[in-house]
Scaffold this motif. Sequence first.
Motif, PDB file in Angstrom:
ATOM      1  N   THR A   1       0.833  -1.194   0.000  1.00 48.61           N
ATOM      2  CA  THR A   1       0.000   0.000   0.000  1.00 48.61           C
ATOM      3  C   THR A   1       0.870   1.248   0.000  1.00 48.61           C
ATOM      4  OG1 THR A   1      -0.215  -0.102   2.409  1.00 48.61           O
ATOM      5  CG2 THR A   1      -1.986  -1.100   1.096  1.00 48.61           C
ATOM      6  N   ASP A   2       2.045   1.185   0.614  1.00 54.97           N
ATOM      7  CA  ASP A   2       2.949   2.335   0.607  1.00 54.97           C
ATOM      8  C   ASP A   2       3.392   2.668  -0.820  1.00 54.97           C
ATOM      9  OD1 ASP A   2       4.670   4.364   1.903  1.00 54.97           O
ATOM     10  OD2 ASP A   2       6.286   3.086   1.123  1.00 54.97           O
TER      11      ASP A   2
ATOM     12  N   ALA B   1       3.061   6.056  -5.605  1.00 52.29           N
ATOM     13  CA  ALA B   1       2.877   6.131  -7.056  1.00 52.29           C
ATOM     14  C   ALA B   1       1.671   6.995  -7.404  1.00 52.29           C
ATOM     15  CB  ALA B   1       2.706   4.725  -7.640  1.00 52.29           C
ATOM     16  N   THR B   2       0.578   6.798  -6.689  1.00 52.57           N
ATOM     17  CA  THR B   2      -0.633   7.575  -6.946  1.00 52.57           C
ATOM     18  C   THR B   2      -0.397   9.061  -6.707  1.00 52.57           C
ATOM     19  OG1 THR B   2      -2.021   5.688  -6.340  1.00 52.57           O
ATOM     20  CG2 THR B   2      -3.072   7.854  -6.336  1.00 52.57           C
TER      21      THR B   2
ATOM     22  N   HIS C   1       1.940  15.028 -10.924  1.00 53.49           N
ATOM     23  CA  HIS C   1       2.319  15.287 -12.314  1.00 53.49           C
ATOM     24  C   HIS C   1       1.157  15.922 -13.080  1.00 53.49           C
ATOM     25  CE1 HIS C   1       3.784  14.788 -16.385  1.00 53.49           C
ATOM     26  NE2 HIS C   1       2.653  14.158 -16.652  1.00 53.49           N
ATOM     27  N   LEU C   2      -0.040  15.386 -12.908  1.00 49.48           N
ATOM     28  CA  LEU C   2      -1.206  15.970 -13.585  1.00 49.48           C
ATOM     29  C   LEU C   2      -1.397  17.411 -13.142  1.00 49.48           C
ATOM     30  CD1 LEU C   2      -3.822  13.070 -13.560  1.00 49.48           C
ATOM     31  CD2 LEU C   2      -2.404  13.851 -15.461  1.00 49.48           C
ATOM     32  N   ASP C   3      -1.286  17.670 -11.852  1.00 55.83           N
ATOM     33  CA  ASP C   3      -1.411  19.040 -11.344  1.00 55.83           C
ATOM     34  C   ASP C   3      -0.365  19.951 -11.978  1.00 55.83           C
ATOM     35  OD1 ASP C   3      -3.522  18.363  -9.687  1.00 55.83           O
ATOM     36  OD2 ASP C   3      -2.285  18.218  -7.878  1.00 55.83           O
TER      37      ASP C   3
END
Length: 95
Positions: A5-6, A11-12, A18-20
């Motif tokens: 989960t880390d 990654a998320t 990056h999108l921002d």
Amino acid sequence: MKVTTDALRRATLTLLAHLDATGQREMEIEEDFYWNVPADQRYDPYEKPEALTLGQLSDDGSEIQRILAGEREPTGLAMVWLATILRRVGEKSRE
């Protein structure tokens, strides 16, 4: 392959940052329905899937919103709903 989960969280967050940074803070998703390969057939590359089903991004998004609003308990399966939305965002991303 082993995942944690880390690693998924990092990654998320990295990909959303990056999108921002590239000015993609909001996207209009016009498509709603999508084809889904049932899980028991999705990971068997030796057999052609026999029964496609339809999924709906608006339903997936509604369920995620219900979790965020505290109207529904989070579950591991809800990751599937989030994944369909993230897939479409990735497909529509410019960079």
